[in-house]
Structures are given as structure tokens and as C-alpha cells.
Design an enzyme around this catalytic site. Structure first.
Site, PDB file in Angstrom:
ATOM      1  N   ASP A   1      36.719  32.375  48.536  1.00 30.95           N
ATOM      2  CA  ASP A   1      36.287  33.295  47.761  1.00 30.95           C
ATOM      3  C   ASP A   1      34.527  33.524  47.599  1.00 30.95           C
ATOM      4  O   ASP A   1      33.928  31.987  47.034  1.00 30.95           O
ATOM      5  CB  ASP A   1      36.656  32.263  46.004  1.00 30.95           C
ATOM      6  CG  ASP A   1      36.473  33.416  45.944  1.00 30.95           C
ATOM      7  OD1 ASP A   1      35.636  34.284  45.541  1.00 30.95           O
ATOM      8  OD2 ASP A   1      37.421  33.593  44.248  1.00 30.95           O
TER       9      ASP A   1
ATOM     10  N   HIS B   1      38.507  36.105  48.210  1.00 37.09           N
ATOM     11  CA  HIS B   1      38.777  36.136  46.662  1.00 37.09           C
ATOM     12  C   HIS B   1      40.241  36.977  46.505  1.00 37.09           C
ATOM     13  O   HIS B   1      40.919  37.039  45.634  1.00 37.09           O
ATOM     14  CB  HIS B   1      37.620  37.570  46.473  1.00 37.09           C
ATOM     15  CG  HIS B   1      37.698  37.357  44.844  1.00 37.09           C
ATOM     16  ND1 HIS B   1      37.541  36.766  43.913  1.00 37.09           N
ATOM     17  CD2 HIS B   1      37.228  38.881  44.431  1.00 37.09           C
ATOM     18  CE1 HIS B   1      37.215  37.040  42.754  1.00 37.09           C
ATOM     19  NE2 HIS B   1      37.765  38.265  42.953  1.00 37.09           N
TER      20      HIS B   1
ATOM     21  N   SER C   1      40.853  37.387  39.072  1.00 38.98           N
ATOM     22  CA  SER C   1      38.559  37.674  38.955  1.00 38.98           C
ATOM     23  C   SER C   1      38.408  38.588  37.763  1.00 38.98           C
ATOM     24  O   SER C   1      38.606  37.293  36.820  1.00 38.98           O
ATOM     25  CB  SER C   1      39.045  38.812  39.563  1.00 38.98           C
ATOM     26  OG  SER C   1      37.548  39.072  40.397  1.00 38.98           O
TER      27      SER C   1
END
Lengths: 392, 392
Positions: free
Chosen positions: B339, B372, B176
Site C-alpha cells: 500500500d 492499496h 481506506s
């Protein structure tokens, strides 16, 4: 108004892509009042009023009525203009009108405002909700207003329809929250719905949508001016409501639109976003400005009651399978695969439940860069499918 | 703690799916201080401090160093435990440790806190940001803290790495926001990065992500306790920060998780959500409780500065094509098609730009119901790909 703002504002139903037609509908807003209405949650309200419009003419045997149900932030202005000079017609004008897919030369089309409609500051919207005066106290209900459901919206519409002597609807249709009402109608009053056309919605809100709706509502709850819902006669929670509407606008769109429209451009030439905390990208300022413009005409408590109604939604208040088993109407189900609100997997569960229950469901998709909003703005694409569905 | 709360809290990096290993790393938190650091926005800060950890041993020629960069709400606790009794190890423990994919018998793995790290209330986090005392005034910086960028995070890490005598990193990796730092490293210091492994991220934030990040931040800005960023020594904007973290947690997950975990169950047996405005679904209460738990250890201004850094992110501060042209490191790019933060189309643009620039990029995907968050919680799946990448 530049094209970006136009895009962001489109959620309001203020602007649609419907082309000006040679033959335009001129419509008037009417008001329907119920002296008494008992909600699903068991409260009896007096003097329940909602606005409505109609297009076309009811035939002698009253068999040609169509009901259009509006989306979360919309109202009953589904087609036509109030005056020829109006900049834009109603939100589904591309498919409702003389000679159009929902042909007002043939059908009598009704559209009504829901309970707890968001647009309390719009003189063309009439609704009953927390901002309304409680006849018993002479003061706004505020949070004393009962929880209302999509079923309640439908029951008010049913009373309206019956007041016109209509016993059966040739079609019930609507986008987004309008599709929830459409499913609710088909499940709760199967004998009254000849055909159903839910658009960009699903027959049940899933856990993820329940969570997203809380994200939308959050800024209102934190705004000190919200004051536990008690703000009538004082400063309303404008900042929180504006941020809430910004979230709605973003999720109702799609990255294909956001990226193509704004890219990474700064909001102001020469004020690079990296130079100061307050400097922004264009996408930020346009969405915020659109949210604030909407907030000034909207009511924060109504927003929260709409959130609740959507979170509570499961057609018929029962399981998806049980709900689908009750439907009798053939369905034309129109969705957009890029929809970020009613996601493709939520849609797929609805389709599967309908098919498993042996329902007559035709599922067609529309395309575009707006995602969810294409179900409001890009319905011309579905014209052929709608004509075929109504003809069969 | 029940399994739903565990799920919701996983974003914190407090809980991972890493299995307890027979051979556990015991790690200690260290602090790195720069007497002076000049930000990309041109401000010189004194006494910039960040926490860091390391796993494994630096070899004689200092050629075996790996840098792990953390995600938005994480910190430098990437692997191991501080004490054997800790309930959970660091967030990427599944792939970092003795004999694991990033093998600490072979590599010297460094992980550092970023500037403006969120977890100011966690004694194991050290960072410099708006909540830090400005040595010149003896008071917290508040919004006088300069805008910082992912490039600034990288420059602080570079100083840390160089303080250890390391001239080149065998690998830079992170999930991320950690992937943004990874891309930034590879673009800004190509000579120092032998290999790069960005996970669940992209080389540029698009307009849609910029918009979503504003949705996350909105409740803080509306909270009266935020007070324009001036709340140190007073009540912090806990309600707004909690709602902000609720939004992060939701979007970092996926509907497959939300629906399977919560469905439409009420938060409390016997308190049906339809009966009262305050009655909620389980998904609402669990997310809100998790948000509030996190908020108590976090700082709202740091949250806003992190939002800004992520919105500003474009690797190298240049176009995607120009950025990719500067990279020399082979890349293992690991993403999750579900995601909702770094969407598949943002990922596809990064892959295409890398390929168009002739870069050596291997793109692999992982699966799971967390979306995610699988890039934090489900990295064991990528073990084979990581081993192959490091071996080549």
C-alpha cells in the site's frame, strides 16, 4: 532559516550535510559552447551553452578526469564554494575534495549543467532549453525546442570532455538523474568510461515512475499562466511550478523525515487546521514555501522537458538486458532502500540485469531518514566503498 | 473497454473483481435526511441528506446490523446491483451477500454515502457538501460550507442507524477512508460497535500522507476554473480535477500493476514518446483518460473537502494511544504491505498502539499487484479471516 525549511530546501542542493573542511575548494563557473548540436530527435541547435566547474588538476596524460552528473533540480555545483563566505558548498562536497573519497589531489573532477536545466534564474547556471533565445528568431524557443534525452545531455558532456583533450574518464558518477546520465555514458560510450558510479537511480524508468513524473508536472499544465508554454515576457506559471516542486520535494524525501520533522503540528500556533479550510499543518506550509522559493528561480518549460527526458530514459535507448551487455566499466551502484522515486524493485531489476549480463557491479546501500535525498545529502556514508572502488 | 482502462477505473468502484454470483442481490438507493446537523467545527446545517443502501433483513431485536463505510472516491454501493443487467456489482460484493463472508442471510448490512461525497454527478449518490444548495440562500454553499471531519461522517451515519432503531452495530467495516470511519466509530462510540474491521487504512494520518494529499489537490487549486471554489453555474475546473484523480489512481495502485499492465509501451503505435512532446506512453494516456472520465462525474470542491477531512484524521481527534485506549471492539485489521497510501509503517504504528493499549486486534494482510486497491478489489482473499472473526 529554521531546520525544517533547511530540510525541505535540501533538494535544491543549496544545503548539504557536508561539513566545512579545513581545506576548502574555491571554484569558478565556466561556460562551454557548442556552435552546433544535433539532438537525438534530429534537430540541429546553434550556440548550445552549458555551465561547468572543475576541481583538481588534469594530469599530463589526461587520464585522471572524473565526470559528475547532476540530479533533476540540481546544477553543476557539485563541490567547493564560489567564495569562502558561501553558506554551503556544492551538493556532493562530502565526497569530492582534497583528500576526500573522490580526491581532487588526485583527480580532475568536471561537473556540467545539463541541457534544459531547471535553474534558469540562478546566475550560476548556464543551460540551453525552451527559455533560451533561438539565434534564428531572436526569441525564446518555448515549446519549439526539440525533445531532448539523457543521451543528449551525455553527448554535450562528451563534447565538453573532448574539448579538454580527454579521451577516457576515470569515473562517471552522479545521483538520481545524474545516475541516469552515468548509465547512459557507460552504455553509449563504453570505451570512454573506466568506472561508473550511479547513485539513487536505475538503468530504466519504469511505468510507475513515468506516471509519477506526470503527477509532478500536472500543476504546470493546468496553470493558465503556462499558456501552452508561451509565457516568456509575460507572467510565468509560478503557482503551477511551485506546486510541481512541492511534489518533487515530498517524493524525494521519506515519511521517516516528514513524521519526525513535522508530525501533525499546525503551521501556526492557534490556527488549528480543523478550524478553517485555509488553516494548515506545518508540513503543508513548509513544503509549499520551499516549492515557491524554488519556482522563482526555475523555468516551467524546462521542468516539463526534464520530466520528458526522465520518462524517456532507458540506458542506450534499448532494453535493460541489451544495455547492460554493452557496459564495460566496473560499477559501484549506491542506492537507498527507502527511495520513493527509484524504488527498490526498480533498483533490483537493474542489479539483476547487470549481473545476468556478467557485469562487475558492486551494490551498496546507504541509510537515513531522507529516502531518495540521502543519495545527495548522506554520501559520506559511502566514503569507504567509493575509496575501495576507485583503488581497485 | 480494454483491460487497462478497466484497471485504472477500478478505483471508482465501478469495476470490481467480485465474481457474478448465482444468487445476486438487487438493491435500491435510499435517502436519509437530517433536518439539522451540527458539524464538529460548530456550524449547523439544515436538510443534510445522504444516500444509503441495505442488504439483508434487520432482525427483531435489531442486533444484526453491519455498517460499511466507503473509500475516498467511492459511495454507498458496497454490494449487489441496482438491476440484474448492471455490468458490475458494488465494490465489496466479493465479501457481502447471501452466503458470503459478511452474510446477508444473517446480517442486515447498511452502507451510506458520506458528507462531501465526491460523486455529485452520479445519480446514485446523494450527499451534502459545497455543491449542495444552502437552504438559507438558495445557492450552492461553495467554500462557505464548513470544514467537515471523519467524525462528522460518523455522526451522520449514527443518526441514520439510530433512525432505524439500531442501538449497537454487530460490525463496522470499510476500506481506506472507510477504515478511518471504522476507527472513528470504534473510538468515539465504543458502546455501539461490537466488532470493527478497518481495511487498508490507519488510525491516524501521518505528516507524509498529509503531504501526499496536498499533491493530489494541487492541480485543482491551480486550475483557473476553480476560481476560489466559486464555479457553480460556470465551467467547473475539470482539467484540474482530472489531474487530481489521476494522482489518486496512480498512488492507489502499485508499480507491480503499472509495470505489468503498461510497461514502456507508447500510447499509440507509431507515435514514439521520444518523437514529440505530445507523444505519450500508454500509462500516461490511460491514467489521464480515467481521471477525466471520473472528473466529469465529480466535484472539485468536494474533492478538496475530502482531502481536508483525511488530513485532519486522528481517530477520536486525540493521540493514537488515547484513541486506542477508548476502543472496546475486537478488531480485524486487514492491510496490504504494498500500500502506497497507508504505508506499512503507518499500519505498524496503528497495530502497536492497539496492542500497547491491550486491544484485541487481529492483523492480517492481503496480497496482489494493486497495492492499496487490493483492499477494494481483492477482498475475497480475506474471506476466511472475516468469517472466523465474525464467528468468534
Amino acid at each position: 532559516m529554521n531546520r525544517w525549511i533547511m530540510g525541505a530546501l535540501a533538494l535544491a542542493g543549496w544545503i548539504t550535510t557536508g561539513m566545512a573542511q579545513a581545506q576548502e575548494l574555491i571554484v569558478e563557473k565556466k561556460i562551454f559552447e557548442l556552435p552546433s548540436f544535433t539532438t537525438q530527435s534530429g534537430r540541429t541547435l546553434k550556440q548550445v551553452r552549458v555551465g561547468w566547474e572543475s576541481y583538481g588538476t588534469l594530469n599530463a596524460d589526461k587520464s585522471n578526469a572524473v565526470l559528475i552528473c547532476h540530479f533533476f533540480s540540481g546544477n553543476s555545483h557539485a563541490a567547493g564554494k564560489y567564495a569562502a563566505a558561501d553558506p554551503q558548498p556544492g551538493y556532493w562536497d562530502a565526497i569530492i575534495g582534497p583528500g576526500k573519497a573522490i580526491d581532487t589531489d588526485r583527480y580532475f573532477v568536471i561537473a556540467s549543467d545539463t541541457l534544459v536545466n531547471l535553474n534558469t534564474g540562478d546566475p550560476k547556471t548556464t543551460t540551453t532549453g525552451p527559455a533560451s533565445i533561438d539565434p534564428d528568431t531572436g526569441k525564446p524557443y518555448g515549446l519549439d525546442f526539440p525533445v531532448v534525452t539523457v543521451r543528449d545531455f551525455v553527448e554535450v558532456q562528451k563534447a565538453l570532455v573532448e574539448s579538454l583533450g580527454i579521451k577516457r574518464l576515470a569515473l562517471v558518477a552522479g545521483p538520481s538523474m545524474g545516475s541516469l546520465q552515468t548509465f547512459e555514458w557507460a552504455v553509449s560510450h563504453p570505451e570512454m568510461v573506466a568506472k561508473a558510479m550511479p547513485v539513487i537511480g536505475a538503468a530504466e524508468a519504469d511505468a510507475m515512475l513515468i506516471g509519477w513524473l506526470d503527477v509532478w508536472a500536472a500543476p504546470i499544465l493546468v496553470d493558465p499562466d503556462w499558456n501552452g508554454g508561451d509565457y516568456y515576457g509575460k507572467a510565468p506559471p509560478l503557482a503551477g511550478l511551485a506546486k510541481a516542486l512541492t511534489a518533487v520535494t515530498l517524493q524525494a524525501n521519506h515519511q521517516d523525515w516528514a513524521n519526525a520533522t513535522f508530525g501533525r503540528r499546525p503551521a501556526k500556533e492557534g490556527e488549528e487546521p480543523g478550524k478553517a479550510l485555509a488553516n494548515r499543518f506545518q508540513v503543508q506550509s513548509v513544503l509549499d514555501n520551499a516549492g515557491m522559493a524554488r519556482a522563482k528561480l526555475s523555468d516551467a518549460n524546462h521542468f516539463l522537458y526534464l520530466i520528458k527526458a526522465n520518462q524517456l530514459f532507458a540506458a542506450g535507448g534499448i532494453s535493460l538486458a541489451d544495455g547492460m551487455a554493452k557496459i564495460r566499466a566496473p560499477m559501484l551502484y549506491i542506492t537507498q532502500p527507502k527511495d520513493l522515486v527509484f524504488t527498490p524493485d526498480m533498483v533490483a531489476r537493474t542489479v539483476k540485469a547487470a549481473q545476468d549480463a556478467g557485469r562487475d557491479v558492486t551494490h551498496v546501500t546507504i541509510d537515513g531518514v531522507r529516502g531518495h535525498l540521502d543519495g545527495v545529502m548522506s554520501m559520506k556514508q559511502a566514503e569507504g566503498a567509493i575509496r575501495a572502488f576507485l583503488a581497485k
